[in-house]
Write an enzyme that holds these catalytic residues in place. Structure first.
Site, mmCIF file in Angstrom:
data_model
loop_
_atom_site.group_PDB
_atom_site.id
_atom_site.type_symbol
_atom_site.label_atom_id
_atom_site.label_comp_id
_atom_site.label_asym_id
_atom_site.label_seq_id
_atom_site.Cartn_x
_atom_site.Cartn_y
_atom_site.Cartn_z
ATOM 1 N N ARG A 263 0.845 -1.199 0.000
ATOM 2 C CA ARG A 263 0.000 0.000 0.000
ATOM 3 C C ARG A 263 0.877 1.245 0.000
ATOM 4 O O ARG A 263 1.824 1.345 0.774
ATOM 5 C CB ARG A 263 -0.911 0.022 1.221
ATOM 6 C CG ARG A 263 -1.857 -1.183 1.285
ATOM 7 C CD ARG A 263 -2.769 -1.131 2.471
ATOM 8 N NE ARG A 263 -3.580 -2.342 2.558
ATOM 9 C CZ ARG A 263 -4.463 -2.592 3.517
ATOM 10 N NH1 ARG A 263 -4.650 -1.706 4.470
ATOM 11 N NH2 ARG A 263 -5.150 -3.726 3.519
ATOM 12 N N ARG A 278 2.289 1.132 10.230
ATOM 13 C CA ARG A 278 1.796 1.516 8.897
ATOM 14 C C ARG A 278 2.959 1.448 7.908
ATOM 15 O O ARG A 278 3.752 2.388 7.792
ATOM 16 C CB ARG A 278 1.198 2.924 8.939
ATOM 17 C CG ARG A 278 0.404 3.296 7.683
ATOM 18 C CD ARG A 278 -0.098 4.726 7.773
ATOM 19 N NE ARG A 278 -1.047 4.928 8.838
ATOM 20 C CZ ARG A 278 -2.370 4.766 8.709
ATOM 21 N NH1 ARG A 278 -2.871 4.395 7.548
ATOM 22 N NH2 ARG A 278 -3.168 5.000 9.725
ATOM 23 N N GLU A 350 -6.489 -0.162 15.978
ATOM 24 C CA GLU A 350 -7.096 -1.139 15.063
ATOM 25 C C GLU A 350 -6.082 -2.183 14.610
ATOM 26 O O GLU A 350 -4.974 -1.848 14.191
ATOM 27 C CB GLU A 350 -7.677 -0.416 13.845
ATOM 28 C CG GLU A 350 -8.395 -1.328 12.866
ATOM 29 C CD GLU A 350 -7.519 -1.730 11.701
ATOM 30 O OE1 GLU A 350 -7.602 -2.897 11.266
ATOM 31 O OE2 GLU A 350 -6.737 -0.875 11.229
ATOM 32 N N SER A 353 -10.173 -5.655 10.844
ATOM 33 C CA SER A 353 -11.487 -5.151 10.448
ATOM 34 C C SER A 353 -12.270 -6.284 9.814
ATOM 35 O O SER A 353 -11.733 -7.017 8.978
ATOM 36 C CB SER A 353 -11.357 -3.991 9.453
ATOM 37 O OG SER A 353 -10.876 -2.828 10.084
ATOM 38 N N ARG A 391 1.508 -5.407 12.977
ATOM 39 C CA ARG A 391 0.793 -4.870 14.135
ATOM 40 C C ARG A 391 0.664 -5.927 15.232
ATOM 41 O O ARG A 391 0.692 -5.609 16.419
ATOM 42 C CB ARG A 391 -0.586 -4.368 13.709
ATOM 43 C CG ARG A 391 -0.515 -3.188 12.756
ATOM 44 C CD ARG A 391 -1.862 -2.577 12.482
ATOM 45 N NE ARG A 391 -1.745 -1.471 11.540
ATOM 46 C CZ ARG A 391 -2.650 -0.517 11.368
ATOM 47 N NH1 ARG A 391 -3.757 -0.540 12.082
ATOM 48 N NH2 ARG A 391 -2.469 0.441 10.486
#
Length: 431
Positions: A263, A278, A350, A353, A391
């Site tokens: 990403r 990230r 987070e 999801s 994460r």
């Protein structure tokens, strides 16, 4: 993608629902395109019927020895008009498709109002937040002090937002991956897949990454091939069944895969730039379920349980929240976030999801099943991450750190690692 007729029938209700996520639906433009499309289809049908009639007249007149010159000219003119109509209709259909591809999914009424993570509604909390009698370190300080992370050399190789894990760090990532895949395949009933990491534009469009999020993707071009690096295994897993009709008896399908994810994180500079939170490249274990539309909510809740099991096996404190309508992803109608406690940030962040997409992706990708009458109908899709490895490693290191600088690893990981602790100097150690 939406059925234009459904949005038009909903009218002001569709406008209201989409406004909850900050999208302004131009209903008049949609109605105009749909009307022009319907008129074009009707005109085309009439022209083809007239052309068929004239062709029959040509054959009948010629058989009777009559003059067919004028009839042939009429037939030629009708053929040209049919071709013009088809070209016009193709243009209108493309305009309609282009518009519909930009319209996000309708949010569920179960999603609270709001546009940020501060507007999320907490569902429950699991596990005790760790309290330390020493000043806890963040995962970067822990990893670099131990020598199991090397962000400096990662920057030398690829620039910012990349990581290198080594020794016990690399073993930890491998162990977490194996644990998650075993949980999903042996306990939760998913079928593991090894999928391509490069996919075409059609595939990216099917799950909703294109056209809206092209700037967030890494794109490759070699000769005449236009391919994208996957941002998540959701893309290839879901599109495995693109343009297919899945028999109802085979549903629900449960798919999982471990892949790297790529990403660009466009627009996110300055946020979470430190450590593993990230990155431009990270690994993730993904879950996808394809089901009948009426099964979607049930399958979503089941997937939430599966994601929670992963965190419980890793002995991590976390909470579950329902995202606000305006903070829900483009393709989702409802999303539950699982947020893990990060001691270094003194908050929940987070880590997974789980989203109910309804038939939104099914329509875009052409994934169908059959209804009770045997008629083809778009299938529903549900997606969840379980879990991103970076994460997860950050959370394991931070929540399980010890006063002597070591990390006491969760019991579920020890059979995969062969050791119980990462010592302060990064070496494997017994408990």
């Amino acid at each position: 993608m939406h059925d234009a007729r459904v949005l038009i029938d909903l009218g002001d209700e569709a406008v209201r629902l989409l406004a909850r996520r900050g999208y302004r639906l131009d209903l008049s433009a949609l109605e105009s395109l749909q009307s022009r499309r319907n008129s074009g289809i009707q005109a085309g049908d009439e022209l083809r019927a007239r052309a068929k009639q004239v062709a029959q007249e040509v054959q009948r007149t010629a058989k009777q020895g009559g003059d067919v010159t004028e009839l042939k000219e009429t037939a030629r003119s009708l053929k040209e008009r049919v071709q013009e109509n088809e070209a016009d209709l193709e243009q209108i259909q493309q305009e309609l498709t282009d518009l519909l591809l930009t319209v996000p999914n309708l949010p569920s009424d179960d999603a609270p109002d709001g546009f940020s993570d501060e507007d999320a509604r907490e569902v429950h909390r699991i596990g005790e937040v760790p309290r330390f009698d020493f000043a806890p370190k963040d995962h970067v300080d822990l990893g670099e002090t131990m020598g199991i992370m090397d962000f400096g050399r990662a920057t030398k190789l690829s620039g910012s937002r990349f990581s290198v894990l080594r020794g016990a760090g690399a073993a930890l990532e491998r162990a977490i991956t194996a644990l998650l895949l075993d949980l999903h395949t042996r306990r939760h009933g998913y079928v593991e897949h090894a999928v391509p990491y490069l996919v075409n534009r059609r595939t990216m469009t099917g799950t909703g990454q294109l056209p809206k999020f092209e700037e967030d993707l890494f794109r490759t071009g070699v000769a005449d091939r236009d391919l994208f690096l996957i941002p998540t295994a959701e893309v290839p897993l879901t599109n495995l069944y693109a343009d297919e009709i899945v028999p109802p008896a085979e549903l629900p399908l449960a798919l999982t895969a471990h892949t790297p994810c790529f990403r660009s994180e466009a627009g996110s500079y300055g946020r979470d730039t430190r450590g593993l939170i990230r990155l431009h490249q990270f690994s993730k274990v993904e879950m996808v379920r394809i089901c009948a539309p009426e099964q979607a909510r049930e399958q979503m809740l089941l997937m939430v349980q599966h994601a929670e099991t992963c965190l419980q096996e890793l002995e991590l404190a976390y909470r579950v929240v329902t995202l606000a309508a305006g903070d829900t992803g483009f393709s989702a109608r409802l999303t539950y976030d699982l947020e893990v406690w990060l001691p270094s940030q003194d908050t929940y962040r987070e880590i997974s999801s789980v989203s109910d997409f309804g038939t939104f992706q099914g329509r875009r990708a052409g994934i169908r099943t059959r209804d009770e009458n045997g008629k083809p109908t778009p299938a529903a899709t549900v997606n969840g991450s379980g879990l991103p490895l970076g994460r997860t490693i950050a959370a394991v290191l931070e929540q399980h750190q010890q006063a002597d600088g070591s990390v006491l690893l969760p019991k579920a990981l020890r059979p995969y690692l062969g050791f119980a602790r990462i010592a302060a100097d990064g070496t494997p150690a017994d408990e």
